[in-house]
Design an enzyme around this catalytic site. Sequence first.
Site, short mmCIF file in Angstrom:
data_model
loop_
_atom_site.label_atom_id
_atom_site.label_comp_id
_atom_site.label_asym_id
_atom_site.label_seq_id
_atom_site.Cartn_x
_atom_site.Cartn_y
_atom_site.Cartn_z
N GLN A 110 0.83 -0.81 -0.77
CA GLN A 110 2.07 -1.31 -0.84
C GLN A 110 2.56 -1.35 -1.86
O GLN A 110 3.71 -1.80 -2.42
CB GLN A 110 1.49 -2.91 -0.71
CG GLN A 110 1.15 -3.24 0.90
CD GLN A 110 0.63 -4.92 1.27
OE1 GLN A 110 -0.24 -4.78 1.15
NE2 GLN A 110 1.00 -5.44 1.38
N HIS A 127 -3.08 -1.46 7.19
CA HIS A 127 -2.24 -0.72 5.67
C HIS A 127 -2.18 0.96 6.04
O HIS A 127 -1.75 1.19 5.78
CB HIS A 127 -1.93 -1.62 4.91
CG HIS A 127 -1.37 -2.92 4.56
ND1 HIS A 127 0.39 -2.63 4.61
CD2 HIS A 127 -1.27 -4.42 4.83
CE1 HIS A 127 1.06 -3.28 5.00
NE2 HIS A 127 -0.20 -4.63 4.59
N HIS A 176 -6.25 -6.73 8.30
CA HIS A 176 -4.48 -6.37 7.91
C HIS A 176 -5.03 -5.47 6.94
O HIS A 176 -3.65 -4.37 7.53
CB HIS A 176 -3.85 -7.54 7.26
CG HIS A 176 -2.32 -7.92 6.94
ND1 HIS A 176 -1.71 -7.92 7.74
CD2 HIS A 176 -2.06 -7.41 5.90
CE1 HIS A 176 -0.57 -8.24 7.59
NE2 HIS A 176 -0.88 -7.22 5.89
N GLU A 177 -4.95 -5.23 6.27
CA GLU A 177 -4.85 -4.13 4.56
C GLU A 177 -5.84 -2.86 5.51
O GLU A 177 -5.49 -1.72 4.95
CB GLU A 177 -6.32 -4.57 3.82
CG GLU A 177 -5.74 -6.18 3.41
CD GLU A 177 -4.52 -6.18 2.77
OE1 GLU A 177 -3.85 -5.60 2.90
OE2 GLU A 177 -3.77 -7.67 2.92
N CYS A 220 3.10 -10.72 4.95
CA CYS A 220 2.77 -9.43 4.51
C CYS A 220 3.56 -9.43 4.03
O CYS A 220 4.91 -9.31 4.01
CB CYS A 220 2.90 -8.12 5.91
SG CYS A 220 2.75 -7.20 4.58
N LEU A 221 3.03 -9.27 2.16
CA LEU A 221 4.08 -9.01 1.25
C LEU A 221 5.27 -8.04 1.43
O LEU A 221 6.50 -8.12 0.82
CB LEU A 221 3.06 -8.31 -0.19
CG LEU A 221 2.50 -9.64 0.30
CD1 LEU A 221 0.87 -9.30 -0.77
CD2 LEU A 221 2.77 -11.38 -1.14
N GLY A 265 -4.70 -10.28 -0.08
CA GLY A 265 -4.95 -9.00 0.23
C GLY A 265 -3.92 -7.72 -0.15
O GLY A 265 -3.20 -8.48 -0.19
ZN ZN Z 1 0.46 -6.76 4.29
#
Ligand code: ZN
Length: 162
Positions: A51, A135, A131-132, A89-90, A46
Amino acid sequence: MAVRSICVLPEPVLRQKARKVPTIDNSVERLIDDMIDTMRGVSGVGLAAPQIGVPLRVAVIEMPGEEVITLINPEIVKRQGERLIGEACLSVPGYQGELKRSVWVKVKAQDRRGRYIRLKGEELLAQALEHEIDHLDGILYVDRVESGGLWKSVPAESPEEL
Ligand code: ZN
């Protein structure tokens, strides 16, 4: 379409509350395509617009072997259950943590054509949705980790990145 670079902590955009998308115009379409390319480029499950430095309420999720889900202005309307899981997380590279997420969530959003949709997700999909959408409110999973629940990740054993 293009792969964009991923913002990592402590980039301020990750801590901003993202703005609602008023209309899905060409620039939003392009943003969605770039987000999908970027997510695939790093094998993420995702990605949220902040991000890649864009403070708009847009997220994409691609569960292994399934079609991409595009979420515009998503909101969680119901959640159920609780489970302790590993997460990464990226935007927080090199770490993973353990935290509680819902077992099941229901989300309302718009798709990329602007249609209003409702979506139910369990387990990994529920985790990705929470999670998204976090963000989009400037919240990172590390904020939800209890003390001692964050550590440097071992790549081979790292959870899916979101
Ligand atoms: Zn993330």
